[in-house]
Scaffold this motif. Structure first.
Motif: not given
Length: 182
Positions: A1-9, A68-76
């Motif tokens: 997430v910190e590198r900007g390659d994953m979107l988190y909610s 659900t406690t977290a969702v994320a989209l790994d953009l890489v």
């Protein structure tokens, strides 16, 4: 997430769910339809426009009474993650992605873990969207004769309902899915 390659909610509520695809197959998450590249139904005349043939989705599996406690989209790596927990302490992670080398596969992986400090038996109940192969408006399906009727694998075969042109005819379609023990 910190590198900007994953979107988190922290939740899926009020968010636009991503489209997962590999150029050959694709679908919106939790949508009842999968689309395949170059698979159309309908003719190309102006009277009735051609449309993508819809294939009923079979990959949407969840955990009953899970939060659900977290969702994320790994953009890489192009993977959609959903993490959560049940009331009695089971943690789960779901991963959905379109396979990179086997282009005809959409994959849904589901891991369930019991915390190390939680003794006793725990049960998780999986919920799979029922597969109703005859509901497609653009393709007709029937259960394959050599289907594994007693097992977990189910095969359906069919064809698009309307040819795009007299020269092409209808296109054959096959769907294989597996049941999830709940």
């Amino acid at each position: 997430v910190e590198r900007g390659d994953m979107l988190y909610s922290p939740t899926e509520a009020n968010m636009a769910l991503p489209y997962v695809g590999n150029g050959a197959l694709g679908a919106w998450l939790h949508w009842p339809t999968v689309y395949a590249a170059l698979l159309y139904s309908g003719n190309q005349s102006y009277a009735t426009l051609s449309q993508r043939a819809d294939i009923p989705a079979t990959y949407d599996v969840g955990v009953r009474d899970g939060t659900t406690t977290a969702v994320a989209l790994d953009l890489v790596d192009a993977v959609y993650y959903r993490r959560g927990a049940t009331a009695d302490g089971l943690a789960y992670e779901s991963r959905i992605y379109a396979h990179r080398t086997r282009s005809s596969l959409l994959v849904h992986e589901l891991d369930v873990a019991l915390p190390h400090n939680a003794p006793g038996e725990r049960r998780a109940c999986f919920v799979q969207k029922p597969f109703a192969p005859l509901v497609s408006d653009t393709a007709a399906f029937k259960r394959a004769a050599d289907d594994d009727a007693d097992g977990d694998a189910h095969a359906f075969v069919g064809a698009t309902r309307v040819a795009e042109s007299n020269a092409t005819g209808t296109h054959g379609v096959a769907v294989v899915t597996s049941a999830v023990d709940g």
